[in-house]
Design a protein around this motif. Structure first.
Motif, mmCIF file in Angstrom:
data_model
loop_
_atom_site.group_PDB
_atom_site.id
_atom_site.type_symbol
_atom_site.label_atom_id
_atom_site.label_comp_id
_atom_site.label_asym_id
_atom_site.label_seq_id
_atom_site.Cartn_x
_atom_site.Cartn_y
_atom_site.Cartn_z
ATOM 1 N N THR A 173 0.826 -1.212 0.000
ATOM 2 C CA THR A 173 0.000 0.000 0.000
ATOM 3 C C THR A 173 0.851 1.250 0.000
ATOM 4 O OG1 THR A 173 -0.107 0.005 2.409
ATOM 5 C CG2 THR A 173 -1.936 -1.049 1.245
ATOM 6 N N SER A 174 2.147 1.100 -0.143
ATOM 7 C CA SER A 174 3.026 2.251 -0.004
ATOM 8 C C SER A 174 2.729 3.320 -1.049
ATOM 9 C CB SER A 174 4.484 1.818 -0.073
ATOM 10 O OG SER A 174 4.705 0.954 -1.146
ATOM 11 N N PRO A 175 3.134 4.546 -0.747
ATOM 12 C CA PRO A 175 2.910 5.643 -1.694
ATOM 13 C C PRO A 175 3.544 5.341 -3.047
ATOM 14 C CG PRO A 175 3.820 6.445 0.379
ATOM 15 C CD PRO A 175 3.839 4.953 0.440
ATOM 16 N N ILE A 176 2.955 5.892 -4.068
ATOM 17 C CA ILE A 176 3.405 5.625 -5.430
ATOM 18 C C ILE A 176 4.179 6.830 -5.940
ATOM 19 C CG2 ILE A 176 2.605 5.058 -7.752
ATOM 20 C CD1 ILE A 176 -0.111 4.419 -6.087
ATOM 21 N N LYS A 177 5.393 6.598 -6.407
ATOM 22 C CA LYS A 177 6.143 7.672 -7.056
ATOM 23 C C LYS A 177 5.606 7.780 -8.474
ATOM 24 C CE LYS A 177 10.294 7.269 -4.329
ATOM 25 N NZ LYS A 177 11.726 7.011 -4.307
ATOM 26 N N GLU A 178 4.991 8.899 -8.771
ATOM 27 C CA GLU A 178 4.291 9.044 -10.048
ATOM 28 C C GLU A 178 5.134 9.687 -11.136
ATOM 29 O OE1 GLU A 178 0.458 10.813 -9.444
ATOM 30 O OE2 GLU A 178 0.030 9.541 -7.738
ATOM 31 N N GLU A 179 6.351 10.064 -10.824
ATOM 32 C CA GLU A 179 7.197 10.716 -11.803
ATOM 33 C C GLU A 179 7.364 9.871 -13.057
ATOM 34 O OE1 GLU A 179 11.197 12.205 -10.895
ATOM 35 O OE2 GLU A 179 10.312 12.892 -9.005
ATOM 36 N N GLY A 180 6.866 10.368 -14.158
ATOM 37 C CA GLY A 180 7.042 9.690 -15.431
ATOM 38 C C GLY A 180 6.193 8.449 -15.654
ATOM 39 N N LEU A 181 5.486 7.985 -14.633
ATOM 40 C CA LEU A 181 4.708 6.746 -14.760
ATOM 41 C C LEU A 181 3.546 6.908 -15.738
ATOM 42 C CD1 LEU A 181 4.821 3.876 -13.770
ATOM 43 C CD2 LEU A 181 3.492 4.520 -11.776
ATOM 44 N N ASP A 182 2.880 8.047 -15.682
ATOM 45 C CA ASP A 182 1.753 8.286 -16.586
ATOM 46 C C ASP A 182 2.215 8.273 -18.047
ATOM 47 O OD1 ASP A 182 -1.123 8.959 -16.884
ATOM 48 O OD2 ASP A 182 -0.306 10.791 -17.782
ATOM 49 N N ALA A 183 3.307 8.957 -18.330
ATOM 50 C CA ALA A 183 3.839 8.990 -19.692
ATOM 51 C C ALA A 183 4.267 7.600 -20.148
ATOM 52 C CB ALA A 183 5.016 9.962 -19.773
ATOM 53 N N MET A 184 4.888 6.840 -19.234
ATOM 54 C CA MET A 184 5.330 5.492 -19.568
ATOM 55 C C MET A 184 4.141 4.604 -19.926
ATOM 56 S SD MET A 184 5.891 2.054 -18.271
ATOM 57 C CE MET A 184 5.729 2.097 -16.535
ATOM 58 N N LEU A 185 3.055 4.690 -19.135
ATOM 59 C CA LEU A 185 1.881 3.857 -19.399
ATOM 60 C C LEU A 185 1.194 4.247 -20.702
ATOM 61 C CD1 LEU A 185 0.420 3.513 -15.797
ATOM 62 C CD2 LEU A 185 1.797 1.865 -17.073
ATOM 63 N N LYS A 186 1.157 5.527 -20.995
ATOM 64 C CA LYS A 186 0.586 5.979 -22.275
ATOM 65 C C LYS A 186 1.435 5.468 -23.440
ATOM 66 C CE LYS A 186 -1.811 9.996 -20.462
ATOM 67 N NZ LYS A 186 -1.815 11.455 -20.283
ATOM 68 N N GLY A 187 2.744 5.454 -23.260
ATOM 69 C CA GLY A 187 3.637 4.905 -24.279
ATOM 70 C C GLY A 187 3.410 3.417 -24.476
ATOM 71 N N GLU A 188 3.201 2.698 -23.371
ATOM 72 C CA GLU A 188 2.904 1.252 -23.449
ATOM 73 C C GLU A 188 1.592 1.017 -24.193
ATOM 74 O OE1 GLU A 188 4.697 -1.363 -22.633
ATOM 75 O OE2 GLU A 188 6.330 -0.340 -21.633
ATOM 76 N N ALA A 189 0.583 1.851 -23.900
ATOM 77 C CA ALA A 189 -0.719 1.704 -24.582
ATOM 78 C C ALA A 189 -0.547 1.946 -26.085
ATOM 79 C CB ALA A 189 -1.738 2.673 -23.985
ATOM 80 N N ALA A 190 0.232 2.938 -26.446
ATOM 81 C CA ALA A 190 0.495 3.216 -27.869
ATOM 82 C C ALA A 190 1.220 2.036 -28.526
ATOM 83 C CB ALA A 190 1.323 4.502 -28.012
ATOM 84 N N TYR A 191 2.134 1.429 -27.813
ATOM 85 C CA TYR A 191 2.857 0.257 -28.314
ATOM 86 C C TYR A 191 1.884 -0.904 -28.546
ATOM 87 C CZ TYR A 191 6.213 -3.603 -28.479
ATOM 88 O OH TYR A 191 6.925 -4.698 -28.859
ATOM 89 N N ILE A 192 0.990 -1.109 -27.588
ATOM 90 C CA ILE A 192 -0.017 -2.189 -27.714
ATOM 91 C C ILE A 192 -0.893 -1.941 -28.938
ATOM 92 C CG2 ILE A 192 -2.080 -3.200 -26.653
ATOM 93 C CD1 ILE A 192 -0.641 -2.678 -23.909
ATOM 94 N N GLU A 193 -1.307 -0.701 -29.133
ATOM 95 C CA GLU A 193 -2.124 -0.348 -30.311
ATOM 96 C C GLU A 193 -1.384 -0.670 -31.595
ATOM 97 O OE1 GLU A 193 -5.069 3.367 -29.996
ATOM 98 O OE2 GLU A 193 -3.013 3.847 -29.452
ATOM 99 N N THR A 194 -0.115 -0.329 -31.630
ATOM 100 C CA THR A 194 0.702 -0.532 -32.842
ATOM 101 C C THR A 194 0.862 -2.017 -33.156
ATOM 102 O OG1 THR A 194 1.905 1.497 -32.391
ATOM 103 C CG2 THR A 194 2.929 -0.054 -33.911
ATOM 104 N N VAL A 195 1.126 -2.820 -32.121
ATOM 105 C CA VAL A 195 1.320 -4.257 -32.325
ATOM 106 C C VAL A 195 -0.005 -4.894 -32.703
ATOM 107 C CG1 VAL A 195 1.931 -6.445 -31.211
ATOM 108 C CG2 VAL A 195 3.320 -4.410 -30.824
#
Length: 195
Positions: A173-195
């Motif tokens: 349950t520890s706090p989440i460091k959000e630095e860059g995580l949102d951008a990374m997940l959006k990049g992963e979603a774009a990768y999934i779309e492409t594949v």
């Protein structure tokens, strides 16, 4: 791309190179969900029912007498024992856990925590994890981030999120460091779309 479960999305995100492509292709071609093939469905449902109806640990343990598959019995028994050990003497009240979707482009990820527990007036949304492999820090961060951003912001500030790795007796349950995580997940979603 079909609607992805949180588990599927996290499995894709945690892989790199050709295993990532393989995982996406496996998800794309596999048959639709079938409850009869969901190995942990009985246990998951019993955990929910136990808390929802305030039935106690004995009700949860009672599930074992109905399991005829020896392999399943061998796996369920230590999970129930470990869950009861975690539960201890703590008094939990129930609330219906909200669900939601994280979306980027055409990729949608369902966020469905199984448990909504209240302890000392604080709400905790819990995603149950049954797999034998330990959760990596990366997987924990992604799951907690998505749960927090999709479910907590829309509902309540007195709500926290957690992942219960039942097999290993660990609650994250520890706090989440959000630095860059949102951008990374959006990049992963774009990768999934492409594949």
């Amino acid at each position: 791309m079909p609607l992805l479960s949180l588990t599927d999305f996290v499995d894709i995100v945690s892989k790199s190179g050709t295993p990532k492509i393989t995982k996406i292709r496996q998800i794309k071609v596999r048959p639709d969900y079938n409850p009869a093939l969901d190995y942990y469905k009985l246990l998951r449902n019993r955990l929910i029912e136990t808390h929802e109806k305030n039935l106690g640990k004995s009700y949860l343990k009672n599930l074992l007498q109905y399991i005829t598959d020896q392999r399943k019995l061998h796996n369920y028994e230590p999970l129930i024992e470990e869950y009861c050990r975690w539960w201890g003497r703590t008094k939990y009240d129930w609330f219906n856990p909200p669900s939601g979707k994280w979306t980027h482009g055409s990729v949608q990820v369902t966020i469905n925590p199984e448990l909504g527990l209240i302890k000392d007036g604080k709400k905790l949304l819990i995603k149950l994890y049954f797999k034998s492999d330990k959760l990596s820090k990366n997987k924990v961060s992604v799951i907690l981030y998505l749960m927090k951003n999709v479910l907590v912001q829309e509902n309540s500030s007195d709500m926290n999120v957690g992942i219960h790795d039942i097999r290993h007796g660990k609650m994250y349950t520890s706090p989440i460091k959000e630095e860059g995580l949102d951008a990374m997940l959006k990049g992963e979603a774009a990768y999934i779309e492409t594949v």
